[in-house]
Write a protein that holds these residues in place. Structure first.
Motif, PDB file in Angstrom:
ATOM      1  N   CYS A  58       0.833  -1.217   0.000  1.00 39.67           N
ATOM      2  CA  CYS A  58       0.000   0.000   0.000  1.00 39.67           C
ATOM      3  C   CYS A  58       0.862   1.259   0.000  1.00 39.67           C
ATOM      4  N   VAL A  59       1.852   1.293   0.878  1.00 40.51           N
ATOM      5  CA  VAL A  59       2.711   2.479   0.990  1.00 40.51           C
ATOM      6  C   VAL A  59       3.502   2.692  -0.301  1.00 40.51           C
ATOM      7  N   SER A  60       3.930   1.606  -0.938  1.00 38.11           N
ATOM      8  CA  SER A  60       4.687   1.753  -2.187  1.00 38.11           C
ATOM      9  C   SER A  60       3.820   2.302  -3.316  1.00 38.11           C
ATOM     10  N   LEU A  61       2.500   2.156  -3.206  1.00 38.36           N
ATOM     11  CA  LEU A  61       1.590   2.673  -4.230  1.00 38.36           C
ATOM     12  C   LEU A  61       1.150   4.119  -3.984  1.00 38.36           C
ATOM     13  N   VAL A  62       1.439   4.663  -2.819  1.00 43.15           N
ATOM     14  CA  VAL A  62       0.995   6.020  -2.475  1.00 43.15           C
ATOM     15  C   VAL A  62       1.487   7.078  -3.468  1.00 43.15           C
ATOM     16  N   PRO A  63       2.748   7.054  -3.913  1.00 36.33           N
ATOM     17  CA  PRO A  63       3.194   8.113  -4.831  1.00 36.33           C
ATOM     18  C   PRO A  63       2.503   8.107  -6.191  1.00 36.33           C
ATOM     19  N   PHE A  64       1.906   6.989  -6.554  1.00 35.45           N
ATOM     20  CA  PHE A  64       1.230   6.894  -7.845  1.00 35.45           C
ATOM     21  C   PHE A  64      -0.189   7.413  -7.696  1.00 35.45           C
ATOM     22  N   ARG A  65      -0.463   8.538  -8.341  1.00 30.17           N
ATOM     23  CA  ARG A  65      -1.781   9.147  -8.218  1.00 30.17           C
ATOM     24  C   ARG A  65      -2.116   9.897  -9.496  1.00 30.17           C
ATOM     25  N   ILE A  66      -3.406  10.057  -9.711  1.00 27.64           N
ATOM     26  CA  ILE A  66      -3.919  10.775 -10.870  1.00 27.64           C
ATOM     27  C   ILE A  66      -4.856  11.854 -10.335  1.00 27.64           C
ATOM     28  N   PRO A  67      -4.616  13.122 -10.693  1.00 27.34           N
ATOM     29  CA  PRO A  67      -5.500  14.179 -10.164  1.00 27.34           C
ATOM     30  C   PRO A  67      -6.907  14.087 -10.754  1.00 27.34           C
ATOM     31  N   THR A  68      -7.886  14.401  -9.918  1.00 27.42           N
ATOM     32  CA  THR A  68      -9.252  14.491 -10.418  1.00 27.42           C
ATOM     33  C   THR A  68      -9.420  15.865 -11.049  1.00 27.42           C
ATOM     34  N   LEU A  69     -10.144  15.910 -12.119  1.00 26.94           N
ATOM     35  CA  LEU A  69     -10.362  17.183 -12.805  1.00 26.94           C
ATOM     36  C   LEU A  69     -11.573  17.922 -12.251  1.00 26.94           C
ATOM     37  N   PHE A  70     -12.413  17.213 -11.514  1.00 24.56           N
ATOM     38  CA  PHE A  70     -13.679  17.796 -11.083  1.00 24.56           C
ATOM     39  C   PHE A  70     -13.774  18.017  -9.577  1.00 24.56           C
ATOM     40  N   TRP A  71     -12.754  17.592  -8.812  1.00 23.29           N
ATOM     41  CA  TRP A  71     -12.749  17.824  -7.361  1.00 23.29           C
ATOM     42  C   TRP A  71     -11.366  18.316  -6.993  1.00 23.29           C
ATOM     43  N   PRO A  72     -11.185  19.625  -6.925  1.00 24.90           N
ATOM     44  CA  PRO A  72      -9.848  20.205  -6.729  1.00 24.90           C
ATOM     45  C   PRO A  72      -9.145  19.676  -5.480  1.00 24.90           C
ATOM     46  N   GLY A  73      -7.881  19.297  -5.655  1.00 29.64           N
ATOM     47  CA  GLY A  73      -7.066  18.840  -4.540  1.00 29.64           C
ATOM     48  C   GLY A  73      -7.188  17.366  -4.220  1.00 29.64           C
ATOM     49  N   PHE A  74      -8.006  16.642  -4.948  1.00 32.93           N
ATOM     50  CA  PHE A  74      -8.168  15.211  -4.694  1.00 32.93           C
ATOM     51  C   PHE A  74      -7.601  14.398  -5.848  1.00 32.93           C
ATOM     52  N   TYR A  75      -7.188  13.193  -5.523  1.00 33.00           N
ATOM     53  CA  TYR A  75      -6.505  12.334  -6.486  1.00 33.00           C
ATOM     54  C   TYR A  75      -7.083  10.927  -6.435  1.00 33.00           C
ATOM     55  N   TYR A  76      -6.919  10.233  -7.552  1.00 35.21           N
ATOM     56  CA  TYR A  76      -7.166   8.797  -7.572  1.00 35.21           C
ATOM     57  C   TYR A  76      -5.882   8.124  -7.128  1.00 35.21           C
ATOM     58  N   TYR A  77      -5.977   7.341  -6.085  1.00 35.72           N
ATOM     59  CA  TYR A  77      -4.838   6.591  -5.572  1.00 35.72           C
ATOM     60  C   TYR A  77      -5.066   5.105  -5.836  1.00 35.72           C
ATOM     61  N   PHE A  78      -3.982   4.355  -5.782  1.00 35.59           N
ATOM     62  CA  PHE A  78      -4.066   2.927  -6.033  1.00 35.59           C
ATOM     63  C   PHE A  78      -3.821   2.094  -4.774  1.00 35.59           C
ATOM     64  N   TRP A  79      -3.532   2.754  -3.645  1.00 34.32           N
ATOM     65  CA  TRP A  79      -3.234   2.021  -2.423  1.00 34.32           C
ATOM     66  C   TRP A  79      -4.452   1.312  -1.829  1.00 34.32           C
ATOM     67  N   GLU A  80      -5.643   1.661  -2.255  1.00 32.04           N
ATOM     68  CA  GLU A  80      -6.835   0.994  -1.740  1.00 32.04           C
ATOM     69  C   GLU A  80      -7.021  -0.400  -2.341  1.00 32.04           C
ATOM     70  N   ILE A  81      -6.407  -0.649  -3.487  1.00 31.36           N
ATOM     71  CA  ILE A  81      -6.560  -1.944  -4.156  1.00 31.36           C
ATOM     72  C   ILE A  81      -6.031  -3.090  -3.282  1.00 31.36           C
ATOM     73  N   PRO A  82      -4.792  -3.007  -2.746  1.00 27.53           N
ATOM     74  CA  PRO A  82      -4.346  -4.096  -1.870  1.00 27.53           C
ATOM     75  C   PRO A  82      -5.186  -4.231  -0.593  1.00 27.53           C
ATOM     76  N   LEU A  83      -5.765  -3.132  -0.125  1.00 26.36           N
ATOM     77  CA  LEU A  83      -6.627  -3.210   1.057  1.00 26.36           C
ATOM     78  C   LEU A  83      -7.898  -4.005   0.761  1.00 26.36           C
ATOM     79  N   VAL A  84      -8.475  -3.784  -0.408  1.00 24.26           N
ATOM     80  CA  VAL A  84      -9.657  -4.555  -0.800  1.00 24.26           C
ATOM     81  C   VAL A  84      -9.288  -6.026  -0.938  1.00 24.26           C
ATOM     82  N   ALA A  85      -8.154  -6.308  -1.572  1.00 18.98           N
ATOM     83  CA  ALA A  85      -7.709  -7.697  -1.729  1.00 18.98           C
ATOM     84  C   ALA A  85      -7.479  -8.343  -0.364  1.00 18.98           C
ATOM     85  N   ALA A  86      -6.835  -7.633   0.547  1.00 23.27           N
ATOM     86  CA  ALA A  86      -6.586  -8.171   1.888  1.00 23.27           C
ATOM     87  C   ALA A  86      -7.896  -8.409   2.632  1.00 23.27           C
ATOM     88  N   PHE A  87      -8.842  -7.504   2.480  1.00 26.12           N
ATOM     89  CA  PHE A  87     -10.149  -7.671   3.124  1.00 26.12           C
ATOM     90  C   PHE A  87     -10.836  -8.932   2.621  1.00 26.12           C
TER      91      PHE A  87
END
Length: 193
Positions: free
Chosen positions: A16-45
């Motif tokens: 999860c931590v290694s995926l934190v730097p990888f992000r894509i900015p949202t164009l419609f919600w200023p200051g927020f990004y799409y992150y990928f660190w939630e993917i391993p959390l869903v898999a672990a769950f």
């Protein structure tokens, strides 16, 4: 806690931590990004249940707080839990639905199960988070950021907030389910339905 559980928590937290730097900015919600660190959390769950996923989530949040502090690290720490918990609630409901259908003798394809998981993840997160985000803009954000947000500004953000809370579970839950299914099948671990 067993040694295997601790090792899994550490491994998934590192992922999860290694995926934190990888992000894509949202164009419609200023200051927020799409992150990928939630993917391993869903898999672990899906593989190991809530206790392991929650432990990973807490450690991931602490690591992000220390390694990637940002403008208001404590605020980021606080606001990262509610979206994740609502999304995991949807995943949990989908897991129960799939398990019930399988126990009734129905064969559920991986594609159909992916649709169940993603759909319920979207419904629960997109149904709950706009209300939480609305309250956060009124109460929590002014406390941490030192400024108030007008009602018009918050309402103007709502379509973007809803869109964000639809898109994150679409990719996060779908990919997380596929990863959990592959890992569970190939390594013969976890409790995937």
């Amino acid at each position: 806690m067993k040694t295997q559980s601790i090792a899994l928590i550490i491994t998934f937290t590192a992922l999860c931590v290694s995926l934190v730097p990888f992000r894509i900015p949202t164009l419609f919600w200023p200051g927020f990004y799409y992150y990928f660190w939630e993917i391993p959390l869903v898999a672990a769950f899906l593989l190991f249940g809530f206790k392991v996923a929650f432990s990973i989530s807490v450690l991931n949040a602490l690591a992000r707080l220390l390694i990637f502090p940002g403008q208001s690290p404590l605020l980021a720490f606080i606001i990262s839990f509610m979206p994740l918990l609502t999304m995991l609630l949807g995943v949990y409901l989908a897991q129960k639905l799939v398990q019930r259908q399988v126990s009734n003798g129905k064969l559920i394809s991986a594609a159909r199960a992916t649709v169940y998981f993603a759909t319920l993840g979207v419904i629960v997160r997109a149904g709950i988070m706009p209300f939480i985000d609305y309250a956060q803009y009124h109460f929590l954000f002014p406390l941490f950021l030192g400024r108030d947000f007008s009602e018009a500004y918050i309402l103007a953000l709502m379509p973007g907030i809803v869109m964000f809370n639809i898109l994150v579970p679409l990719y996060g839950v779908s990919i997380g389910y596929i990863v959990a299914k592959a890992v569970g099948k190939n390594l013969k671990i976890g409790n995937m339905p």
